[in-house]
Design a protein around this motif. Sequence first.
Motif, mmCIF file in Angstrom:
data_model
loop_
_atom_site.group_PDB
_atom_site.id
_atom_site.type_symbol
_atom_site.label_atom_id
_atom_site.label_comp_id
_atom_site.label_asym_id
_atom_site.label_seq_id
_atom_site.Cartn_x
_atom_site.Cartn_y
_atom_site.Cartn_z
ATOM 1 N N GLN A 113 53.882 47.899 30.191
ATOM 2 C CA GLN A 113 55.079 48.319 29.748
ATOM 3 C C GLN A 113 55.949 47.308 28.828
ATOM 4 O OE1 GLN A 113 57.808 49.538 33.150
ATOM 5 N NE2 GLN A 113 59.226 50.356 31.797
ATOM 6 N N ASP A 127 51.341 52.371 29.832
ATOM 7 C CA ASP A 127 52.668 52.215 30.448
ATOM 8 C C ASP A 127 53.858 52.239 29.624
ATOM 9 O OD1 ASP A 127 54.774 52.219 32.160
ATOM 10 O OD2 ASP A 127 54.148 50.279 33.336
ATOM 11 N N GLU A 128 54.134 53.355 29.348
ATOM 12 C CA GLU A 128 55.231 53.843 28.347
ATOM 13 C C GLU A 128 54.726 53.163 26.961
ATOM 14 O OE1 GLU A 128 59.342 53.293 29.548
ATOM 15 O OE2 GLU A 128 58.831 53.722 31.457
ATOM 16 N N SER A 135 54.938 51.819 37.490
ATOM 17 C CA SER A 135 54.399 50.708 36.981
ATOM 18 C C SER A 135 53.767 49.847 38.235
ATOM 19 C CB SER A 135 55.416 49.745 36.558
ATOM 20 O OG SER A 135 55.881 50.447 35.253
HETATM 21 MG MG LIG Z 1 57.774 50.966 34.760
#
Ligand SMILES: [Mg+2]
Lengths: 517, 347
Positions: free
Chosen positions: A108, A188-189, A66
């Motif tokens: 995220q 991000d995810e 991240s």
């Molecule tokens: Mg992360």
Amino acid sequence: MNSAAVEETVSVSGATPPRDHSCEYVLEVVNVSKSFPGVLALDDVQLKIRPGTVHALMGENGAGKSTLMKVIAGIYQPDSGEVKLRGETITLETPLKAQQSGIAMIHQELLLMNQMTVAENIWIRREPKNAFGFIDHSEMHKMTEDLFDRLNIHLDPDAEISTLSVANRQMVEIAKAVSFNSDVLIMDEPTSAITETEVAHLFEIIRGLRKQGIGIVYITHKMSELFEIADEFSVFRDGKYIGTHASANVTRDEIIHMMVGRNVDQMFPKEEVELGEVLLSVKNLTLEGVFNDVSFDVRAGEILGFAGLVGSGRSNVAEAIFGVTPADSGTVWIEGEEVHIKNPNDAIMKGMAFLTEDRKETGCFLSLDIQENIQSAVLHENFVNGGGFVDQAKLNIESEELCRKLRVKTPDMEEAIENLSGGNQQKVLIGRWLLTHPRILILDEPTRGIDVGAKAEIHTLVTQLAHKGVAVIMISSELPEVLGMSDRVLVMHEGRVTGILDRSEADQVSVMKLAAQ
Amino acid sequence: MSTVDNTMKEANDGQEVCKKKRIPAEVSILLVLVGISIMFEILGWIFVGQSFLMNMSRLQIIILQVSVIGIIAIGVTMIIITGGIDLSSGSVVAMSAMIAATFAQSSSWPKVISPSLTDLPFVIPLAVGLAVGAAAGFVNGWLVTKTRIPPFIATLGMMVSARGVARWYTDGSPVSGFTNEFAMLGNALDRWMPVVIFIVVAIIFHVVMRYTRFGKFTYAIGANPQAARVSGINIDRHLIKVYAIAGLLVGLAAMVAIARIKTAQAGMGLMYELDAIAAAVIGGVSLSGGRGRIAGTVIGALILGVMLSGFTFLRIDAYYQDIIKGAIIVTAVIIDQQRQNKRKKTT
Ligand SMILES: [Mg+2]
Ligand SMILES: Nc1ncnc2c1ncn2[C@@H]1O[C@H](COP(=O)(O)OP(=O)(O)OP(=O)(O)O)[C@@H](O)[C@H]1O
């Protein structure tokens, strides 16, 4: 009024701007380092993204994924190194600059303005204006509808974000990122909060974007996704760049080895446990308009999985049992005795623990440190003496041991939880509830955003707890996890229980059939 | 509850279900205003033997009183929507008033403070007053963004200092004897001038908050500063603008006030900041930021005005007035809180 804001022309017509394919890489990261007090988050790393590919980033919690993405998106400034876009070195002082250079990012943590509408969130700073220079709400509504049509998303552009489920909020984030028509799209995810249906939907969107020549950076902890969607992947470990490979020619174990530097044992360490008496029994629980007539039992040592689509009411049932939003009717029994739980405190006193779904909204105290976060649920019992004084020394010892066991990656316990990586925050929250030594443990998406290694560890931990006679309810949108860990699987659909399957009869097909009806 | 159904259904069969429009908070506040007015009307006939509402001069006084607080409250509303607070408005009223007043005097007045500044056209004191207010707001905004001290503290400091400046500026002596031209600001149009200014300001800012990017940014920062930043909004610059504009409105309110009562005193504007905050809160503006409307604040200010006038009309002792006023403010916040809880429950 707003002369300083930068004007932009926005096209949502679906027509893609012509892209320059002459460069081999749309995005290059060269020798970037970034440190925070006490942590070297990125140590001289590199990354190269080809246009028209999906490039996965893999690595344990706290590996620096991240952080690297935030450098690319202009949120963090690197200590050294540079970022090249289409071969040209660029400096990204602000998120705005990155956006204007053609880099969009899905964060995220959901970053939406909850009190504003879907359309307002998507077009903030890029609102369409009418002839008088005022915001044209109907045009904005239409632009959102067009965008949603293009992405096949079915949401009301005028709905307030706070009324949406986490999964739908994630879809809004995705749509927002796509709306920039950028050259590089960082995710991000994105799938940590959504179920298989939405994941499939997202992958469709990603494939479309890939065809348009966009370079997509995709961070995930889910191996299966890597093989399904990624063309290439890069691995990071402890802030260092390990390597880049084509995802076609590696095995799962090889990747895991690259990520953690060691081998990880079996994924779902399920063990047969002698089931005890019924610990928790729920009868005809109803919350008007949310869920209806929910009944089930959980025995000591049993893991009961909750499966269902997003919005099927799984989390709501858990919240009702734990007293967050008490049910309208129905009864809850603990060890054969009817209990009336009106608030979470009652529930904790009865030996229950509840890891909530949304770690940012209902989990972390973002302004407090790890120690304060982990101990917040035990401040009214074992660790407080008669005079009301907290036995901090004893707490510190137990908390630190737990953090070690959970492998929380942090310089010390006084680090602000806000500074931990997402997966490590999750581990601290799990620790919070383990510290209460619960008899009934409700876990809502316990391994959301947790890396493979730690996931296996958490599964082991849950298994151990079951061994000790704890009754566990595990809500998860990851079907393999539910199937792998549960003794029985309860399936919900639109607020109703559509079936409770034994471990032997529960598989992907039977569960999905009940979940989708 | 219906929203849950909506999201559930949408997630499952991809159909957009009927959009139920929520009743806007302003409607319920408006009902409260109507209710209170009717209550005073009834009590009036019972205890005083006359009508509360059918009295033009009383209504005019109510609206005039509301105007000054209302103009301030509009700026305060914007600040609260960004997640901040402004405690300095009352003192800044006094500071702007004292400084501007010395530019507004007529040479025929016996006690002129600065003889070289008499008989100036009214725009000069007006501009001075607005500028002083805006400058104070700018300082507030600068402190909040650049030093990162909480708005509560920054504006508390301004509250104390501005009052000090107001006292120091003329050594505590009041300033009167304004030019006729300047006095018109508060008395033109058959003395309705302040009301007209208030209405114009309210309409302008209602439009600004709803239909301009400036307004959207204001809500976005209050709703989620992190998300706002990532969306490319320059938070610091925007917050400074908001505080400065709020200060400008405080300056405007001060000008209207002194023009109407034809004198400026260092002690004026006492507790105005709290009345302005109360108007916003009663009007449904959420102290946690991100939510609220100018229309709500206007109605909130009217509720305060009607209450004040009603109590006097019923000859209720001033002490009781304050007690009841406090209770009503707290009640408004409780209602707001419950509204928010309900919203949470449906998530
Ligand atoms: Mg992360
Ligand atoms: N703002 C910050 N202040 C201090 N430390 C930070 C900050 N942001 C990140 N870190 C630290 O940098 C390291 C890398 O964090 P990062 O969020 O990049 O990890 P990640 O690879 O994304 O992990 P996850 O898979 O858990 O999301 C972590 O040790 C984290 O604690």
